[in-house]
Design an enzyme around this catalytic site. Structure first.
Site, PDB file in Angstrom:
ATOM      1  N   GLY A 102       0.835  -1.202   0.000  1.00 26.13           N
ATOM      2  CA  GLY A 102       0.000   0.000   0.000  1.00 26.13           C
ATOM      3  C   GLY A 102       0.862   1.241   0.000  1.00 26.13           C
ATOM      4  O   GLY A 102       2.044   1.173   0.345  1.00 26.13           O
ATOM      5  N   CYS A 151       5.294  -6.194   1.458  1.00 23.77           N
ATOM      6  CA  CYS A 151       5.663  -4.780   1.498  1.00 23.77           C
ATOM      7  C   CYS A 151       4.990  -4.073   2.688  1.00 23.77           C
ATOM      8  O   CYS A 151       5.286  -4.394   3.823  1.00 23.77           O
ATOM      9  CB  CYS A 151       5.345  -4.118   0.157  1.00 23.77           C
ATOM     10  SG  CYS A 151       6.181  -2.537  -0.010  1.00 23.77           S
ATOM     11  N   TYR A 152       4.056  -3.166   2.430  1.00 21.93           N
ATOM     12  CA  TYR A 152       3.361  -2.503   3.544  1.00 21.93           C
ATOM     13  C   TYR A 152       2.770  -3.553   4.487  1.00 21.93           C
ATOM     14  O   TYR A 152       2.813  -3.396   5.704  1.00 21.93           O
ATOM     15  CB  TYR A 152       2.252  -1.600   3.000  1.00 21.93           C
ATOM     16  CG  TYR A 152       1.456  -0.882   4.061  1.00 21.93           C
ATOM     17  CD1 TYR A 152       1.842   0.370   4.524  1.00 21.93           C
ATOM     18  CD2 TYR A 152       0.301  -1.461   4.602  1.00 21.93           C
ATOM     19  CE1 TYR A 152       1.107   1.022   5.510  1.00 21.93           C
ATOM     20  CE2 TYR A 152      -0.438  -0.820   5.584  1.00 21.93           C
ATOM     21  CZ  TYR A 152      -0.034   0.427   6.026  1.00 21.93           C
ATOM     22  OH  TYR A 152      -0.761   1.067   7.002  1.00 21.93           O
ATOM     23  N   HIS A 206       7.975  -7.562  -3.816  1.00 22.32           N
ATOM     24  CA  HIS A 206       6.676  -7.914  -4.405  1.00 22.32           C
ATOM     25  C   HIS A 206       6.759  -9.222  -5.197  1.00 22.32           C
ATOM     26  O   HIS A 206       7.144  -9.211  -6.365  1.00 22.32           O
ATOM     27  CB  HIS A 206       6.199  -6.792  -5.321  1.00 22.32           C
ATOM     28  CG  HIS A 206       5.792  -5.571  -4.568  1.00 22.32           C
ATOM     29  ND1 HIS A 206       4.523  -5.404  -4.055  1.00 22.32           N
ATOM     30  CD2 HIS A 206       6.495  -4.471  -4.211  1.00 22.32           C
ATOM     31  CE1 HIS A 206       4.469  -4.249  -3.420  1.00 22.32           C
ATOM     32  NE2 HIS A 206       5.646  -3.662  -3.496  1.00 22.32           N
ATOM     33  N   GLU A 240       4.364 -10.779  -6.427  1.00 19.27           N
ATOM     34  CA  GLU A 240       3.255 -10.860  -7.395  1.00 19.27           C
ATOM     35  C   GLU A 240       3.587 -10.276  -8.763  1.00 19.27           C
ATOM     36  O   GLU A 240       2.849 -10.496  -9.726  1.00 19.27           O
ATOM     37  CB  GLU A 240       1.996 -10.174  -6.825  1.00 19.27           C
ATOM     38  CG  GLU A 240       2.068  -8.651  -6.662  1.00 19.27           C
ATOM     39  CD  GLU A 240       2.723  -8.194  -5.355  1.00 19.27           C
ATOM     40  OE1 GLU A 240       3.510  -8.963  -4.789  1.00 19.27           O
ATOM     41  OE2 GLU A 240       2.458  -7.063  -4.927  1.00 19.27           O
ATOM     42  N   ASP A 245     -17.440 -10.103 -22.753  1.00 23.61           N
ATOM     43  CA  ASP A 245     -18.186 -10.270 -21.503  1.00 23.61           C
ATOM     44  C   ASP A 245     -19.658 -10.603 -21.732  1.00 23.61           C
ATOM     45  O   ASP A 245     -20.187 -11.542 -21.151  1.00 23.61           O
ATOM     46  CB  ASP A 245     -18.099  -9.007 -20.633  1.00 23.61           C
ATOM     47  CG  ASP A 245     -16.661  -8.612 -20.367  1.00 23.61           C
ATOM     48  OD1 ASP A 245     -15.772  -9.454 -20.595  1.00 23.61           O
ATOM     49  OD2 ASP A 245     -16.431  -7.467 -19.947  1.00 23.61           O
ATOM     50  N   LYS A 286     -10.816 -10.618 -16.049  1.00 23.02           N
ATOM     51  CA  LYS A 286     -11.027 -10.702 -17.500  1.00 23.02           C
ATOM     52  C   LYS A 286     -10.430 -11.990 -18.099  1.00 23.02           C
ATOM     53  O   LYS A 286     -11.066 -12.667 -18.911  1.00 23.02           O
ATOM     54  CB  LYS A 286     -10.395  -9.484 -18.166  1.00 23.02           C
ATOM     55  CG  LYS A 286     -10.690  -9.359 -19.631  1.00 23.02           C
ATOM     56  CD  LYS A 286     -12.030  -8.719 -19.834  1.00 23.02           C
ATOM     57  CE  LYS A 286     -12.393  -8.616 -21.291  1.00 23.02           C
ATOM     58  NZ  LYS A 286     -13.562  -7.765 -21.491  1.00 23.02           N
TER      59      LYS A 286
END
Ligand code: XMP
Length: 515
Positions: A57, A84-85, A171, A173, A229, A371
């Site tokens: 964050g 992280c945060y 990170h 990710e 979609d 998505k």
């Protein structure tokens, strides 16, 4: 939540990467959901979360107004990974210390792995990681030990393997941490003991069952646009309730070449959907006549769409439900307590959306999906690749690609040019590498020469961009021979065009569409 036994809650502290964490977990085959950072421990317990991840964050844990999670979440007996945060917060809440670092650390760093067990099992002594932080952990909480260090951060990763609490300053990710996926797998499977249960085959099966149960013999209405979609939504509902789904496709005359025909052929004739095709081309063109302002054009199109949809809905008699193709990023955005991730994953303007005051109950079967997952569901349902991997197309369609006032003549020229561009891009196998590629019609005439004759004709611009999420985009470095071929073909084949230009602006400061 009832269909997934094992799932991971991601507490959102506003990082632009929070949704990436959720995707990484799901890519491992385990369901994940982003929850507010201040969620109560008892809520997590009652929902049966198997493990928690605290996101990064933008705030500083040393600040007075920073988002802080309840201390109780560390007492519910499930593994916790702080990123992280999230790692700094874990350190602070559990009794360690965090201080502002002398230098902000941003970008690639080399992690010295000090314990290749548990979270770091299978990692080498040195691994590349991605850092982005201003503060750092300066003292470990009790029970923790250091498992990784970088040059700038002695405590770059910490672990209390008894309680299964882990914190990483970097990170895992993002793609710039190549072993990030391995770290997630270690956390999800070895440490948290989750079992795989999240895949699109089971999603489709359980959704069909749930939809059948919920809808019973009632009818459902949905707007089909031909995009990914709404196509996935319509086909999923069709599989569940067959004729009780009434799909409405409005041809607004602002679609690409042959699009309306294709939608009808595909969904009505092939999939046998109960599909009403409404030809509203003249109505839209009339409403747009002479209107130059892009925002006005958007508003006219949006309002007219709703009016026509309502008119059609009324004709159909009583229908209880309206299905909408809301996706998970829309949900995260509308729920985010700090608005952190919302900036990066905003879905656009949403012209073509339907008003809330409708007298329907809403059904949103795709609201848990990203998505990429919607595309996989499309494949699972048997939709063809060209549809599943379709590039985004704006709700107001070609009206925002014909600059200024929209005219049938301009639309005709644009359709042909765009068709040539997209076909050449597909032939060059670049279609899926680009976020979008399309033509723009510029209603200005320039001088040219063809044979012995001077010409005075319109300009077509080519726009092709790469992007992750449409919030930023780079102009695509298309091969010169491809550009040359497209230009030649457009000028030779499309009557009324004697000049083709290539847009070499990125977003920001430009936008992807020209209007
Ligand atoms: P811009 O032009 O803002 O576009 O960089 C970002 C993405 O949004 C799409 N876009 C729209 N989509 N209604 C939509 O449904 C709109 O009015 C609209 N305007 C832009 C655009 O195609 C790109 O993918």
């Amino acid at each position: 939540m009832h269909r997934r036994k094992d799932w991971i809650a991601i507490l959102d502290f506003g990082s632009q990467y929070t949704h990436l964490i959720a995707r990484r977990v799901r890519e491992c085959g385990v369901y994940s959901e982003i929850v507010p950072f201040n969620i109560q421990a008892r809520t997590l317990l009652s929902k049966g979360a198997s493990a928690l991840i605290l996101s990064g964050g933008p705030a500083s844990v040393t600040g007075r107004k920073s988002p802080i999670c309840s201390k109780d979440i560390f007492n519910i007996g499930v593994p916790v990974l702080g990123i992280c945060y999230g790692a700094q917060l874990m350190a602070k809440v559990l009794g360690g210390k965090v201080a502002a670092a002398k230098a902000r650390e941003y970008g690639r760093a080399s992690l010295k792995v000090r314990s290749a067990a548990n979270l770091f099992r299978g990692l080498s002594a040195r691994e590349q990681v991605w850092m982005s932080h201003g503060d750092k952990i300066t003292a470990l909480p009790r029970g923790f030990k250091i498992i990784g260090s970088t040059e700038n951060a002695q405590i770059a990763a910490m672990a209390d393997s008894t309680r299964n609490f882990y914190g990483v300053q970097f990170h895992p990710e993002v793609v710039h941490t190549p072993k990030g996926k391995k770290i997630f797998r270690n956390f999800i499977f070895d440490i948290s003991g989750c079992r795989r249960g999240w895949n699109m085959h089971s999603f489709v099966q359980s959704s069909i069952k749930e939809l059948k149960q919920k809808i019973g013999r009632e009818k459902v209405l949905c707007a089909l646009s031909g995009g990914v979609d709404s196509s996935v939504l319509a086909l999923l509902l069709h599989k569940a309730i067959r004729k009780n789904l009434v799909a409405i496709f409005i041809d607004n005359g602002l679609l690409r070449k042959d699009e309306a025909k294709l939608v009808e052929a595909r969904f009505k004739n092939y999939y046998k959907l109960n599909l009403k095709v409404i030809d509203a081309r003249r109505e839209f063109l009339k409403a747009l006549a002479g209107v130059k302002d892009p925002e006005k054009k958007r508003k006219i199109i949006g309002k007219l769409f709703i009016r026509i949809f309502e008119r059609q809905a009324k004709k159909l008699g009583r229908i209880k439900y309206l299905a909408q193709g809301t996706l998970y990023p829309d949900v995260i955005e509308s729920r985010s307590p700090i608005g952190g991730p919302s900036a990066t994953i905003k879905t656009h303007h949403n012209v073509g959306g339907l008003p809330k005051k409708f007298d329907f109950e809403l059904i949103e079967p795709l609201k848990d999906l990203f998505k990429d997952e919607v595309r996989l569901v499309g494949k699972e349902l048997g939709l063809p690749d060209d549809l599943v991997h379709r590039q985004p197309f704006p709700g107001p369609g070609l009206a925002v690609r014909v600059l200024g006032a929209v005219r049938a003549e301009y639309l005709g020229i644009l359709r042909q040019a765009d068709w040539i561009l997209v076909n050449e891009i597909k032939k060059a196998k670049l279609y899926r590498k680009l976020w979008q590629a399309f033509c723009v019609f510029i209603p200005a005439k320039t001088v040219g020469v063809m044979g012995d004759q001077r010409t005075y004709e319109y300009v077509i611009a080519i726009r092709a961009v790469t992007s992750e999420d449409a919030m930023t985009a780079h102009w695509a470095k298309l091969p010169q021979d491809l550009l040359e071929r497209v230009s030649n073909r457009i000028i030779n084949e499309v009557k009324g065009v004697n000049r083709v230009v290539y847009d070499i602006s990125s977003k920001p400061p430009s936008t992807i569409e020209w209007e």
